[in-house]
Motif scaffolding. Structure first.
Motif, PDB file in Angstrom:
ATOM      1  N   GLN A   1      52.640  44.650  32.392  1.00  0.00           N
ATOM      2  CA  GLN A   1      52.048  44.071  34.199  1.00  0.00           C
ATOM      3  C   GLN A   1      51.703  43.419  33.876  1.00  0.00           C
ATOM      4  OE1 GLN A   1      50.981  45.204  30.881  1.00  0.00           O
ATOM      5  NE2 GLN A   1      48.721  45.521  30.294  1.00  0.00           N
ATOM      6  N   VAL A   2      51.098  42.758  35.260  1.00  0.00           N
ATOM      7  CA  VAL A   2      50.419  41.935  35.766  1.00  0.00           C
ATOM      8  C   VAL A   2      49.083  41.002  34.502  1.00  0.00           C
ATOM      9  CG1 VAL A   2      50.037  40.367  37.433  1.00  0.00           C
ATOM     10  CG2 VAL A   2      51.846  41.319  37.444  1.00  0.00           C
ATOM     11  N   GLN A   3      48.803  40.599  34.516  1.00  0.00           N
ATOM     12  CA  GLN A   3      47.430  39.954  33.924  1.00  0.00           C
ATOM     13  C   GLN A   3      47.490  38.357  34.055  1.00  0.00           C
ATOM     14  OE1 GLN A   3      47.488  40.916  29.614  1.00  0.00           O
ATOM     15  NE2 GLN A   3      46.260  42.862  30.237  1.00  0.00           N
ATOM     16  N   LEU A   4      46.236  38.091  34.616  1.00  0.00           N
ATOM     17  CA  LEU A   4      45.145  36.970  35.194  1.00  0.00           C
ATOM     18  C   LEU A   4      44.048  36.970  34.175  1.00  0.00           C
ATOM     19  CD1 LEU A   4      45.787  37.000  39.066  1.00  0.00           C
ATOM     20  CD2 LEU A   4      47.032  36.137  37.302  1.00  0.00           C
ATOM     21  N   VAL A   5      44.120  35.425  33.076  1.00  0.00           N
ATOM     22  CA  VAL A   5      43.019  35.842  32.442  1.00  0.00           C
ATOM     23  C   VAL A   5      42.119  34.463  32.462  1.00  0.00           C
ATOM     24  CG1 VAL A   5      42.794  36.074  30.527  1.00  0.00           C
ATOM     25  CG2 VAL A   5      43.884  37.105  30.967  1.00  0.00           C
ATOM     26  N   GLU A   6      41.929  34.369  33.087  1.00  0.00           N
ATOM     27  CA  GLU A   6      40.170  33.388  33.122  1.00  0.00           C
ATOM     28  C   GLU A   6      39.803  32.585  32.275  1.00  0.00           C
ATOM     29  OE1 GLU A   6      40.322  35.847  37.174  1.00  0.00           O
ATOM     30  OE2 GLU A   6      39.859  36.143  34.665  1.00  0.00           O
ATOM     31  N   SER A   7      39.349  31.357  31.505  1.00  0.00           N
ATOM     32  CA  SER A   7      38.894  31.003  31.156  1.00  0.00           C
ATOM     33  C   SER A   7      38.253  29.734  31.109  1.00  0.00           C
ATOM     34  CB  SER A   7      39.414  30.627  29.326  1.00  0.00           C
ATOM     35  OG  SER A   7      40.070  29.555  30.074  1.00  0.00           O
ATOM     36  N   GLY A   8      36.577  29.048  30.524  1.00  0.00           N
ATOM     37  CA  GLY A   8      36.219  28.490  31.030  1.00  0.00           C
ATOM     38  C   GLY A   8      34.720  27.797  31.620  1.00  0.00           C
ATOM     39  N   GLY A   9      34.425  29.456  31.894  1.00  0.00           N
ATOM     40  CA  GLY A   9      33.093  29.510  32.659  1.00  0.00           C
ATOM     41  C   GLY A   9      31.712  29.358  31.260  1.00  0.00           C
ATOM     42  N   GLY A  10      31.113  29.032  31.795  1.00  0.00           N
ATOM     43  CA  GLY A  10      29.558  29.467  31.356  1.00  0.00           C
ATOM     44  C   GLY A  10      28.368  28.246  32.030  1.00  0.00           C
ATOM     45  N   LEU A  11      27.654  28.125  31.205  1.00  0.00           N
ATOM     46  CA  LEU A  11      26.322  27.602  31.600  1.00  0.00           C
ATOM     47  C   LEU A  11      26.387  26.044  31.932  1.00  0.00           C
ATOM     48  CD1 LEU A  11      22.884  27.985  32.540  1.00  0.00           C
ATOM     49  CD2 LEU A  11      22.879  28.355  29.898  1.00  0.00           C
ATOM     50  N   VAL A  12      26.231  25.080  32.912  1.00  0.00           N
ATOM     51  CA  VAL A  12      26.166  23.865  32.964  1.00  0.00           C
ATOM     52  C   VAL A  12      24.513  23.295  34.100  1.00  0.00           C
ATOM     53  CG1 VAL A  12      27.140  23.971  35.184  1.00  0.00           C
ATOM     54  CG2 VAL A  12      27.343  21.608  33.873  1.00  0.00           C
ATOM     55  N   GLN A  13      24.424  22.746  33.530  1.00  0.00           N
ATOM     56  CA  GLN A  13      23.142  21.875  34.956  1.00  0.00           C
ATOM     57  C   GLN A  13      23.783  21.313  35.878  1.00  0.00           C
ATOM     58  OE1 GLN A  13      20.737  18.655  32.104  1.00  0.00           O
ATOM     59  NE2 GLN A  13      19.737  19.874  30.871  1.00  0.00           N
ATOM     60  N   PRO A  14      22.655  21.215  36.858  1.00  0.00           N
ATOM     61  CA  PRO A  14      22.794  20.293  37.435  1.00  0.00           C
ATOM     62  C   PRO A  14      23.990  19.013  38.424  1.00  0.00           C
ATOM     63  CG  PRO A  14      20.979  21.711  38.512  1.00  0.00           C
ATOM     64  CD  PRO A  14      21.515  21.724  36.706  1.00  0.00           C
ATOM     65  N   GLY A  15      24.969  18.839  38.613  1.00  0.00           N
ATOM     66  CA  GLY A  15      24.913  17.874  38.114  1.00  0.00           C
ATOM     67  C   GLY A  15      27.001  17.858  37.212  1.00  0.00           C
ATOM     68  N   GLY A  16      26.623  18.543  36.460  1.00  0.00           N
ATOM     69  CA  GLY A  16      27.579  18.357  35.634  1.00  0.00           C
ATOM     70  C   GLY A  16      28.914  19.201  36.011  1.00  0.00           C
ATOM     71  N   SER A  17      29.898  18.874  35.071  1.00  0.00           N
ATOM     72  CA  SER A  17      31.661  19.754  35.552  1.00  0.00           C
ATOM     73  C   SER A  17      31.533  21.477  34.811  1.00  0.00           C
ATOM     74  CB  SER A  17      31.757  18.667  35.249  1.00  0.00           C
ATOM     75  OG  SER A  17      31.751  17.453  35.819  1.00  0.00           O
ATOM     76  N   LEU A  18      32.698  21.476  35.250  1.00  0.00           N
ATOM     77  CA  LEU A  18      33.540  23.229  34.109  1.00  0.00           C
ATOM     78  C   LEU A  18      34.405  22.370  34.576  1.00  0.00           C
ATOM     79  CD1 LEU A  18      30.980  25.647  34.246  1.00  0.00           C
ATOM     80  CD2 LEU A  18      31.465  24.092  32.503  1.00  0.00           C
ATOM     81  N   ARG A  19      35.422  23.123  33.745  1.00  0.00           N
ATOM     82  CA  ARG A  19      37.232  23.587  34.076  1.00  0.00           C
ATOM     83  C   ARG A  19      37.421  24.654  33.570  1.00  0.00           C
ATOM     84  NH1 ARG A  19      41.822  20.596  34.594  1.00  0.00           N
ATOM     85  NH2 ARG A  19      43.506  21.406  33.590  1.00  0.00           N
ATOM     86  N   LEU A  20      37.889  25.544  34.925  1.00  0.00           N
ATOM     87  CA  LEU A  20      38.484  27.062  34.861  1.00  0.00           C
ATOM     88  C   LEU A  20      39.994  26.696  35.011  1.00  0.00           C
ATOM     89  CD1 LEU A  20      36.056  29.204  37.855  1.00  0.00           C
ATOM     90  CD2 LEU A  20      35.653  28.102  34.795  1.00  0.00           C
ATOM     91  N   SER A  21      40.588  27.086  34.042  1.00  0.00           N
ATOM     92  CA  SER A  21      41.919  27.696  33.620  1.00  0.00           C
ATOM     93  C   SER A  21      41.913  29.165  33.666  1.00  0.00           C
ATOM     94  CB  SER A  21      42.609  27.704  31.902  1.00  0.00           C
ATOM     95  OG  SER A  21      41.891  26.326  32.478  1.00  0.00           O
ATOM     96  N   CYS A  22      43.416  30.101  34.394  1.00  0.00           N
ATOM     97  CA  CYS A  22      43.725  30.935  34.479  1.00  0.00           C
ATOM     98  C   CYS A  22      45.074  31.193  33.955  1.00  0.00           C
ATOM     99  CB  CYS A  22      43.559  31.907  35.501  1.00  0.00           C
ATOM    100  SG  CYS A  22      44.704  32.769  36.330  1.00  0.00           S
ATOM    101  N   VAL A  23      45.651  32.140  32.926  1.00  0.00           N
ATOM    102  CA  VAL A  23      46.916  32.228  32.400  1.00  0.00           C
ATOM    103  C   VAL A  23      47.603  34.026  33.003  1.00  0.00           C
ATOM    104  CG1 VAL A  23      48.145  31.962  29.804  1.00  0.00           C
ATOM    105  CG2 VAL A  23      46.178  30.343  30.678  1.00  0.00           C
ATOM    106  N   ALA A  24      48.608  32.750  33.578  1.00  0.00           N
ATOM    107  CA  ALA A  24      49.080  34.678  34.181  1.00  0.00           C
ATOM    108  C   ALA A  24      50.363  34.787  33.191  1.00  0.00           C
ATOM    109  CB  ALA A  24      49.159  33.452  35.662  1.00  0.00           C
ATOM    110  N   SER A  25      50.726  36.235  33.161  1.00  0.00           N
ATOM    111  CA  SER A  25      51.770  36.950  32.882  1.00  0.00           C
ATOM    112  C   SER A  25      51.773  37.658  33.453  1.00  0.00           C
ATOM    113  CB  SER A  25      51.237  37.454  31.706  1.00  0.00           C
ATOM    114  OG  SER A  25      50.212  37.999  31.158  1.00  0.00           O
ATOM    115  N   GLY A  26      53.433  38.709  33.356  1.00  0.00           N
ATOM    116  CA  GLY A  26      54.022  39.539  34.136  1.00  0.00           C
ATOM    117  C   GLY A  26      54.402  39.425  35.589  1.00  0.00           C
ATOM    118  N   LEU A  27      54.700  38.195  36.206  1.00  0.00           N
ATOM    119  CA  LEU A  27      55.346  37.710  37.255  1.00  0.00           C
ATOM    120  C   LEU A  27      55.658  36.819  36.991  1.00  0.00           C
ATOM    121  CD1 LEU A  27      51.818  36.987  39.393  1.00  0.00           C
ATOM    122  CD2 LEU A  27      51.892  36.306  37.324  1.00  0.00           C
ATOM    123  N   VAL A  28      56.722  36.329  38.708  1.00  0.00           N
ATOM    124  CA  VAL A  28      57.171  34.969  37.855  1.00  0.00           C
ATOM    125  C   VAL A  28      56.290  33.873  38.824  1.00  0.00           C
ATOM    126  CG1 VAL A  28      59.453  33.837  39.200  1.00  0.00           C
ATOM    127  CG2 VAL A  28      59.195  36.239  38.603  1.00  0.00           C
TER     128      VAL A  28
END
Length: 116
Positions: free
Chosen positions: A1-28
């Motif tokens: 089946q198609v799966q999209l799995v996100e990661s990288g979220g969390g708590l950050v202070q204003p002005g900070g940075s985060l990098r989110l990732s999403c890995v997909a499977s089950g699709l072209v």
């Protein structure tokens, strides 16, 4: 089946940075437009950014232009969202989306909280 799995979220202070990732499977992956959406409590889900299948075209919500960058690596079936200069109003659940014509798939979401 198609799966999209996100990661990288969390708590950050204003002005900070985060990098989110999403890995997909089950699709072209390489033929899908990929996007990031977010939904804050009491608000509608909104498009944050999307990127064409080859990565040559991107779109951003006005509220994140100049701060967020979407990218994709088709060899790894992965889409990223680099979020810089984060603001409290960026707090939301962020969802990965894959789109091909009228077909849409969604990840489970990852929480981003921007707070001091």
């Amino acid at each position: 089946q198609v799966q999209l799995v996100e990661s990288g979220g969390g708590l950050v202070q204003p002005g900070g940075s985060l990098r989110l990732s999403c890995v997909a499977s089950g699709l072209v992956f390489s033929i899908y437009t990929m996007g990031w959406y977010r939904q804050a409590p009491g608000k509608q889900r909104e498009l944050v950014a999307d990127i064409s299948n080859g990565g040559g075209t991107t779109n951003y919500a006005d509220s994140v232009k100049g701060r967020f960058t979407i990218s994709r690596d088709n060899a790894k079936n992965t889409v990223h969202l680099q979020m810089n200069s984060l603001k409290p109003e960026d707090t939301a659940v962020y969802y990965c989306n894959a789109r091909l014509t009228v077909s849409r798939y969604w990840g489970q979401g990852t929480q981003v909280t921007v707070s001091s």
